[in-house]
Design a protein around this motif. Structure first.
Motif, PDB file in Angstrom:
ATOM      1  N   LEU A  89       1.770  -4.011  14.175  1.00 56.72           N
ATOM      2  CA  LEU A  89       0.874  -3.084  14.874  1.00 56.72           C
ATOM      3  C   LEU A  89      -0.253  -2.602  13.960  1.00 56.72           C
ATOM      4  CD1 LEU A  89       3.500  -0.973  16.860  1.00 56.72           C
ATOM      5  CD2 LEU A  89       1.950  -2.718  17.772  1.00 56.72           C
ATOM      6  N   TRP A  90       0.020  -2.528  12.669  1.00 64.14           N
ATOM      7  CA  TRP A  90      -0.997  -2.101  11.700  1.00 64.14           C
ATOM      8  C   TRP A  90      -1.947  -3.242  11.346  1.00 64.14           C
ATOM      9  CZ3 TRP A  90       1.573   1.355   7.373  1.00 64.14           C
ATOM     10  CH2 TRP A  90       2.067   2.530   7.958  1.00 64.14           C
ATOM     11  N   GLY A  91      -1.687  -4.435  11.863  1.00 66.17           N
ATOM     12  CA  GLY A  91      -2.576  -5.565  11.619  1.00 66.17           C
ATOM     13  C   GLY A  91      -2.049  -6.599  10.645  1.00 66.17           C
ATOM     14  N   ALA A  92      -0.862  -6.383  10.097  1.00 71.08           N
ATOM     15  CA  ALA A  92      -0.272  -7.322   9.133  1.00 71.08           C
ATOM     16  C   ALA A  92       0.732  -8.225   9.858  1.00 71.08           C
ATOM     17  CB  ALA A  92       0.383  -6.555   7.985  1.00 71.08           C
ATOM     18  N   GLU A 143       0.609 -10.788  -1.368  1.00 69.46           N
ATOM     19  CA  GLU A 143       0.806  -9.343  -1.556  1.00 69.46           C
ATOM     20  C   GLU A 143      -0.491  -8.561  -1.633  1.00 69.46           C
ATOM     21  OE1 GLU A 143       0.453  -5.804  -3.721  1.00 69.46           O
ATOM     22  OE2 GLU A 143       0.154  -7.694  -4.793  1.00 69.46           O
ATOM     23  N   GLU A 144      -1.443  -9.059  -2.396  1.00 73.61           N
ATOM     24  CA  GLU A 144      -2.690  -8.321  -2.574  1.00 73.61           C
ATOM     25  C   GLU A 144      -3.399  -8.093  -1.234  1.00 73.61           C
ATOM     26  OE1 GLU A 144      -6.807  -8.788  -5.064  1.00 73.61           O
ATOM     27  OE2 GLU A 144      -4.983  -9.591  -5.977  1.00 73.61           O
ATOM     28  N   GLY A 145      -3.457  -9.127  -0.415  1.00 70.03           N
ATOM     29  CA  GLY A 145      -4.092  -9.003   0.897  1.00 70.03           C
ATOM     30  C   GLY A 145      -3.322  -8.079   1.825  1.00 70.03           C
ATOM     31  N   ILE A 146      -1.991  -8.157   1.764  1.00 66.44           N
ATOM     32  CA  ILE A 146      -1.155  -7.287   2.605  1.00 66.44           C
ATOM     33  C   ILE A 146      -1.337  -5.833   2.184  1.00 66.44           C
ATOM     34  CG2 ILE A 146       1.210  -6.701   3.275  1.00 66.44           C
ATOM     35  CD1 ILE A 146       1.862  -9.743   2.719  1.00 66.44           C
ATOM     36  N   THR A 147      -1.321  -5.594   0.888  1.00 64.79           N
ATOM     37  CA  THR A 147      -1.497  -4.230   0.379  1.00 64.79           C
ATOM     38  C   THR A 147      -2.870  -3.688   0.772  1.00 64.79           C
ATOM     39  OG1 THR A 147       0.064  -4.600  -1.431  1.00 64.79           O
ATOM     40  CG2 THR A 147      -1.522  -2.803  -1.720  1.00 64.79           C
ATOM     41  N   THR A 148      -3.878  -4.521   0.714  1.00 67.04           N
ATOM     42  CA  THR A 148      -5.226  -4.108   1.128  1.00 67.04           C
ATOM     43  C   THR A 148      -5.249  -3.760   2.616  1.00 67.04           C
ATOM     44  OG1 THR A 148      -6.261  -5.434  -0.602  1.00 67.04           O
ATOM     45  CG2 THR A 148      -7.644  -4.851   1.287  1.00 67.04           C
ATOM     46  N   LEU A 149      -4.582  -4.575   3.430  1.00 67.28           N
ATOM     47  CA  LEU A 149      -4.490  -4.305   4.871  1.00 67.28           C
ATOM     48  C   LEU A 149      -3.805  -2.959   5.146  1.00 67.28           C
ATOM     49  CD1 LEU A 149      -3.466  -7.506   6.857  1.00 67.28           C
ATOM     50  CD2 LEU A 149      -4.837  -5.630   7.721  1.00 67.28           C
ATOM     51  N   VAL A 150      -2.673  -2.730   4.476  1.00 66.64           N
ATOM     52  CA  VAL A 150      -1.920  -1.490   4.667  1.00 66.64           C
ATOM     53  C   VAL A 150      -2.757  -0.296   4.207  1.00 66.64           C
ATOM     54  CG1 VAL A 150       0.124  -0.195   3.907  1.00 66.64           C
ATOM     55  CG2 VAL A 150       0.349  -2.599   4.580  1.00 66.64           C
ATOM     56  N   SER A 152      -5.974  -0.064   3.990  1.00 68.20           N
ATOM     57  CA  SER A 152      -7.096   0.125   4.920  1.00 68.20           C
ATOM     58  C   SER A 152      -6.637   0.844   6.181  1.00 68.20           C
ATOM     59  CB  SER A 152      -7.714  -1.225   5.282  1.00 68.20           C
ATOM     60  OG  SER A 152      -8.271  -1.823   4.147  1.00 68.20           O
ATOM     61  N   TYR A 153      -5.458   0.468   6.674  1.00 68.07           N
ATOM     62  CA  TYR A 153      -4.926   1.141   7.860  1.00 68.07           C
ATOM     63  C   TYR A 153      -4.723   2.635   7.561  1.00 68.07           C
ATOM     64  CZ  TYR A 153      -2.234   2.431  11.908  1.00 68.07           C
ATOM     65  OH  TYR A 153      -1.818   3.070  13.053  1.00 68.07           O
ATOM     66  N   VAL A 154      -4.128   2.922   6.421  1.00 64.98           N
ATOM     67  CA  VAL A 154      -3.892   4.320   6.035  1.00 64.98           C
ATOM     68  C   VAL A 154      -5.225   5.059   5.939  1.00 64.98           C
ATOM     69  CG1 VAL A 154      -3.043   5.834   4.190  1.00 64.98           C
ATOM     70  CG2 VAL A 154      -1.706   3.824   4.875  1.00 64.98           C
ATOM     71  N   GLN A 160      -2.484  10.701   9.996  1.00 70.12           N
ATOM     72  CA  GLN A 160      -1.097  10.331  10.303  1.00 70.12           C
ATOM     73  C   GLN A 160      -0.220  10.320   9.061  1.00 70.12           C
ATOM     74  OE1 GLN A 160      -0.990   6.598  12.392  1.00 70.12           O
ATOM     75  NE2 GLN A 160      -2.346   7.303  14.011  1.00 70.12           N
ATOM     76  N   PHE A 161      -0.837  10.314   7.879  1.00 69.97           N
ATOM     77  CA  PHE A 161      -0.087  10.134   6.638  1.00 69.97           C
ATOM     78  C   PHE A 161      -0.030  11.380   5.766  1.00 69.97           C
ATOM     79  CE2 PHE A 161      -1.383   6.061   8.221  1.00 69.97           C
ATOM     80  CZ  PHE A 161      -0.188   5.361   8.175  1.00 69.97           C
TER      81      PHE A 161
END
Length: 165
Positions: A89-92, A143-150, A152-154, A160-161
């Motif tokens: 749902l967060w795009g990952a 990992e680097e791309g996933i962490t960037t996606l997460v 960015s969502y935050v 929300q955080f």
């Protein structure tokens, strides 16, 4: 609501996406007293738990793989909760699929994966559960791309955080 200073976020953002996420998760760990227990779980929202789960997943898998993640007690937190679904749902999406594939292995061998082990037995797990190897390699590669996606969502949903002060 958990409060984080704008200055801390700006400094962390300058250091990288993983540092940005860490500002939030360090505060979450502080709030829950460093332990996920039945008493501490309600202190975080669903979004905060998901971000903390990502940080724990990332740190554990990068350090010692899925066997370490599970042996350190995070198997249920990752695989028995809607973590993979929320990542999608967060795009990952691809990462969510990776977590689902790991969950299938975890579910099929949960009792053995979670049992108490000696250091030698723990090291032997890496040979016994080679099915995780491909997933670990895939995560480390992305990992680097996933962490960037997460991150960015935050960043796009800060409220929300945490409350930024």
């Amino acid at each position: 609501m958990i409060e984080i200073t704008d200055a801390a976020l700006r400094q962390a953002a300058g250091e990288g996406m993983d540092a940005f996420i860490q500002v939030f998760t360090d505060k979450y760990k502080e709030v829950i007293g460093g332990e996920l227990t039945a008493d501490s779980m309600p202190l975080l929202t669903g979004e905060q738990h998901t971000l903390l789960a990502y940080q724990l997943f990332r740190d554990e898998v990068m350090d010692g793989g899925f066997c370490q993640l599970i042996q350190n007690g995070y198997g249920g937190y990752i695989f028995a909760n809607p973590f993979a679904k929320v990542m999608r749902l967060w795009g990952a999406e691809d990462f969510g699929k990776l977590v689902y594939r790991a969950k299938k292995i975890y579910d099929a061998h949960r009792e053995d994966l979670e049992r108490e082990r000696t250091d030698d037995e723990f090291m032997a797990m890496y040979e016994q559960y080679e099915a995780f190897d491909e997933l670990e390699d895939e995560f480390l590669e992305k990992e680097e791309g996933i962490t960037t996606l997460v991150a960015s969502y935050v960043d796009e949903h800060l409220e929300q955080f945490a409350k930024i002060v």
